[in-house]
Design a protein around this motif. Structure first.
Motif, PDB file in Angstrom:
ATOM      1  N   PHE A  42       0.818  -1.212   0.000  1.00 51.51           N
ATOM      2  CA  PHE A  42       0.000   0.000   0.000  1.00 51.51           C
ATOM      3  C   PHE A  42       0.852   1.262   0.000  1.00 51.51           C
ATOM      4  CE2 PHE A  42      -3.262  -2.763   2.331  1.00 51.51           C
ATOM      5  CZ  PHE A  42      -3.936  -3.064   1.154  1.00 51.51           C
ATOM      6  N   PHE A  43       2.071   1.165   0.541  1.00 56.67           N
ATOM      7  CA  PHE A  43       2.951   2.337   0.607  1.00 56.67           C
ATOM      8  C   PHE A  43       3.396   2.796  -0.772  1.00 56.67           C
ATOM      9  CE2 PHE A  43       5.662  -1.377   0.812  1.00 56.67           C
ATOM     10  CZ  PHE A  43       6.746  -1.064   0.004  1.00 56.67           C
ATOM     11  N   GLU A  44       3.241   1.938  -1.793  1.00 58.08           N
ATOM     12  CA  GLU A  44       3.610   2.349  -3.146  1.00 58.08           C
ATOM     13  C   GLU A  44       2.683   3.449  -3.670  1.00 58.08           C
ATOM     14  OE1 GLU A  44       5.391  -1.945  -4.770  1.00 58.08           O
ATOM     15  OE2 GLU A  44       3.387  -1.267  -5.369  1.00 58.08           O
ATOM     16  N   VAL A  45       1.425   3.409  -3.259  1.00 61.35           N
ATOM     17  CA  VAL A  45       0.444   4.389  -3.746  1.00 61.35           C
ATOM     18  C   VAL A  45      -0.004   5.361  -2.660  1.00 61.35           C
ATOM     19  CG1 VAL A  45      -0.412   3.046  -5.686  1.00 61.35           C
ATOM     20  CG2 VAL A  45      -1.350   2.633  -3.404  1.00 61.35           C
ATOM     21  N   ALA A  46       0.375   5.084  -1.436  1.00 62.69           N
ATOM     22  CA  ALA A  46       0.086   5.978  -0.308  1.00 62.69           C
ATOM     23  C   ALA A  46       1.370   6.095   0.510  1.00 62.69           C
ATOM     24  CB  ALA A  46      -1.064   5.438   0.536  1.00 62.69           C
ATOM     25  N   PRO A  47       2.278   6.982   0.121  1.00 61.19           N
ATOM     26  CA  PRO A  47       3.636   6.983   0.665  1.00 61.19           C
ATOM     27  C   PRO A  47       3.805   7.631   2.038  1.00 61.19           C
ATOM     28  CG  PRO A  47       3.433   8.686  -0.995  1.00 61.19           C
ATOM     29  CD  PRO A  47       2.133   7.948  -0.990  1.00 61.19           C
ATOM     30  N   TYR A  48       2.705   8.044   2.674  1.00 61.70           N
ATOM     31  CA  TYR A  48       2.778   8.622   4.017  1.00 61.70           C
ATOM     32  C   TYR A  48       2.040   7.713   4.998  1.00 61.70           C
ATOM     33  CZ  TYR A  48       4.236  12.733   1.407  1.00 61.70           C
ATOM     34  OH  TYR A  48       4.902  13.587   0.567  1.00 61.70           O
ATOM     35  N   TYR A  49       2.682   7.444   6.116  1.00 55.84           N
ATOM     36  CA  TYR A  49       2.083   6.590   7.147  1.00 55.84           C
ATOM     37  C   TYR A  49       1.869   7.448   8.382  1.00 55.84           C
ATOM     38  CZ  TYR A  49       1.127   2.215   9.641  1.00 55.84           C
ATOM     39  OH  TYR A  49       0.526   1.193  10.336  1.00 55.84           O
ATOM     40  N   VAL A  50       0.624   7.914   8.558  1.00 53.96           N
ATOM     41  CA  VAL A  50       0.285   8.835   9.639  1.00 53.96           C
ATOM     42  C   VAL A  50      -0.010   8.010  10.893  1.00 53.96           C
ATOM     43  CG1 VAL A  50      -1.226  10.701  10.380  1.00 53.96           C
ATOM     44  CG2 VAL A  50      -0.662  10.430   7.937  1.00 53.96           C
ATOM     45  N   GLN A  51       0.824   8.149  11.915  1.00 55.07           N
ATOM     46  CA  GLN A  51       0.780   7.257  13.064  1.00 55.07           C
ATOM     47  C   GLN A  51      -0.311   7.649  14.081  1.00 55.07           C
ATOM     48  OE1 GLN A  51       5.095   6.873  14.204  1.00 55.07           O
ATOM     49  NE2 GLN A  51       4.614   4.720  13.832  1.00 55.07           N
ATOM     50  N   THR A  52      -1.534   7.320  13.724  1.00 52.74           N
ATOM     51  CA  THR A  52      -2.653   7.500  14.642  1.00 52.74           C
ATOM     52  C   THR A  52      -2.725   6.347  15.656  1.00 52.74           C
ATOM     53  OG1 THR A  52      -4.066   6.399  13.013  1.00 52.74           O
ATOM     54  CG2 THR A  52      -4.026   8.823  13.009  1.00 52.74           C
ATOM     55  N   GLU A  53      -2.331   5.155  15.224  1.00 49.13           N
ATOM     56  CA  GLU A  53      -2.337   3.948  16.072  1.00 49.13           C
ATOM     57  C   GLU A  53      -3.658   3.827  16.831  1.00 49.13           C
ATOM     58  OE1 GLU A  53       1.275   4.036  18.421  1.00 49.13           O
ATOM     59  OE2 GLU A  53       2.450   3.321  16.703  1.00 49.13           O
ATOM     60  N   HIS A  54      -4.759   3.883  16.087  1.00 49.42           N
ATOM     61  CA  HIS A  54      -6.078   4.013  16.687  1.00 49.42           C
ATOM     62  C   HIS A  54      -6.759   2.685  17.028  1.00 49.42           C
ATOM     63  CE1 HIS A  54      -6.371   4.012  12.285  1.00 49.42           C
ATOM     64  NE2 HIS A  54      -7.532   3.400  12.428  1.00 49.42           N
ATOM     65  N   ILE A  55      -6.366   1.599  16.367  1.00 48.12           N
ATOM     66  CA  ILE A  55      -7.054   0.316  16.608  1.00 48.12           C
ATOM     67  C   ILE A  55      -6.056  -0.831  16.591  1.00 48.12           C
ATOM     68  CG2 ILE A  55      -8.520  -1.429  15.469  1.00 48.12           C
ATOM     69  CD1 ILE A  55     -10.539   0.684  14.865  1.00 48.12           C
ATOM     70  N   VAL A  56      -6.214  -1.724  17.551  1.00 51.50           N
ATOM     71  CA  VAL A  56      -5.644  -3.074  17.485  1.00 51.50           C
ATOM     72  C   VAL A  56      -6.843  -4.012  17.404  1.00 51.50           C
ATOM     73  CG1 VAL A  56      -4.295  -4.848  18.656  1.00 51.50           C
ATOM     74  CG2 VAL A  56      -3.635  -2.444  18.855  1.00 51.50           C
ATOM     75  N   ASN A  57      -6.882  -4.844  16.392  1.00 51.78           N
ATOM     76  CA  ASN A  57      -8.084  -5.674  16.218  1.00 51.78           C
ATOM     77  C   ASN A  57      -7.747  -7.156  16.129  1.00 51.78           C
ATOM     78  OD1 ASN A  57      -7.234  -4.868  13.290  1.00 51.78           O
ATOM     79  ND2 ASN A  57      -8.563  -6.644  13.020  1.00 51.78           N
ATOM     80  N   PRO A  58      -8.653  -7.982  16.625  1.00 54.63           N
ATOM     81  CA  PRO A  58      -8.478  -9.422  16.465  1.00 54.63           C
ATOM     82  C   PRO A  58      -9.131  -9.926  15.189  1.00 54.63           C
ATOM     83  CG  PRO A  58     -10.321  -9.026  17.917  1.00 54.63           C
ATOM     84  CD  PRO A  58      -9.813  -7.668  17.465  1.00 54.63           C
TER      85      PRO A  58
END
Length: 339
Positions: free
Chosen positions: A225-241
């Motif tokens: 996904f980083f190829e087309v969305a090169p910014y990773y905004v660190q919200t760290e909003h969810i950990v999911n099972p």
């Protein structure tokens, strides 16, 4: 004929009737071998797919080769929703699925992935196993037995353009799973929810259908996904099972000793997966940075704004599902309050 023999005779008769009712999906009642298909939406190199292969190996070892679990990763047996529906109906034996699949049939499961619920990723494993009986009480009512878990996160936002404030989420087209929780969360953030199938996420970013999407580091890397969305905004909003689920009738028709092997394999593979995903998160973040990803930290005070706007949403969302979800959320918080 003694009692034990009569019991065995009744058990064999019941198994044969079940096989007729369930067709090709049912255990092979007249033999001691079983062939099981397990669907997984993640690609082969993702920790979640590795986990299901570990589960298959442990089951085969624990049954002396009498049970063979064939794992199909990367949506080979249909997308998450289709595979979960197949397990519920009995046309497929097993699935590894999250809210986009099993959550459609057991909406209370969304309570386990509410925003900012876990102080750290590792705590989710404490919660799921502490509440496994409660989780299965809900799952059994819808035709599933949960044998183990996989974990994704912490989820942040893969973005086509950089941003670092909550205000910039206004009218932001956020690709989300096709699940009510994520639709509501996007709206609470001021974004435009853009639900698409997981298989269409890359294209939605590439073509401008979405401005960004949210996922964990391993999923971001393994699906590029980083190829087309090169910014990773660190919200760290969810950990999911995600849930390692088997059709309940199929599971109940297995010999009891095999049922225990399945449960043990589910626990063992889950614990390994937790360590694998934590290690993988660190490794893939380093790789993506080397390949051009820009990691964006939220501006000072903005993380608190994200938490503040999503806290009332979480409470209302649990209430909207019903009392079972509210009670489950209370139990989750009780486990998290323990040292």
């Amino acid at each position: 004929m003694n009692i034990e023999l009569r019991h065995k005779g009744r058990k064999a008769f019941a198994a044969s009737i079940f096989a007729l009712a369930m067709g090709t999906m049912a255990p092979q009642a007249m033999a001691d071998t079983y062939n099981i298909r397990l669907s997984n939406l993640y690609p082969e190199n993702h920790p979640m797919c590795i986990q299901t292969n570990n589960f298959a190996k442990f089951v085969e070892e624990g049954t002396d080769g009498n049970v063979k679990v064939e794992v199909y990763c990367n949506n080979q047996l249909g997308n998450e929703r289709e595979a979960s529906e197949g397990v519920r109906r009995g046309s497929l034996e097993m699935v590894m699925s999250g809210g986009g699949g099993l959550g459609r049939f057991v909406p209370e499961f969304y309570t386990l992935e509410l925003p900012f619920l876990y102080p750290e990723t590792r705590r989710i494993n404490d919660v799921t196993w502490a509440l496994i009986d409660d989780i299965n009480d809900l799952a059994n009512k819808r035709g599933f037995e949960i044998l183990g878990f996989g974990y994704e996160g912490p989820r942040s936002i893969n973005s086509v353009e950089s941003f670092d404030t909550l205000a910039e989420m206004e009218n932001y087209k956020l690709r989300i799973p096709e699940a009510p929780l994520y639709v509501g969360m996007a709206k609470a953030l001021g974004a435009i929810p853009t639900p698409t199938a997981f298989t269409e996420a890359y294209t939605s970013l590439q073509t401008g259908v979405a401005d960004g999407m949210e996922s964990g580091p391993s999923t971001t890397y393994n699906n590029k996904f980083f190829e087309v969305a090169p910014y990773y905004v660190q919200t760290e909003h969810i950990v999911n099972p995600c849930y390692l689920a088997i059709n309940l009738d199929y599971f109940n028709a297995l010999p009891e000793e095999y049922q225990q092997v399945f449960r043990d394999a589910g626990k063992r593979s889950t614990d390994i997966m937790l360590e694998d995903v934590l290690k993988s998160n660190d490794e893939v973040m380093a790789k993506m940075k080397d390949e051009g990803l820009t990691v964006v930290e939220l501006a000072p005070g903005e993380a608190e704004k994200f938490r503040d706007v999503l806290k009332p949403f979480s409470e209302e969302y649990a209430k909207s599902i019903g009392d079972d979800a509210v009670n489950l959320l209370a139990k989750i918080r009780e486990v998290l309050a323990e040292e």
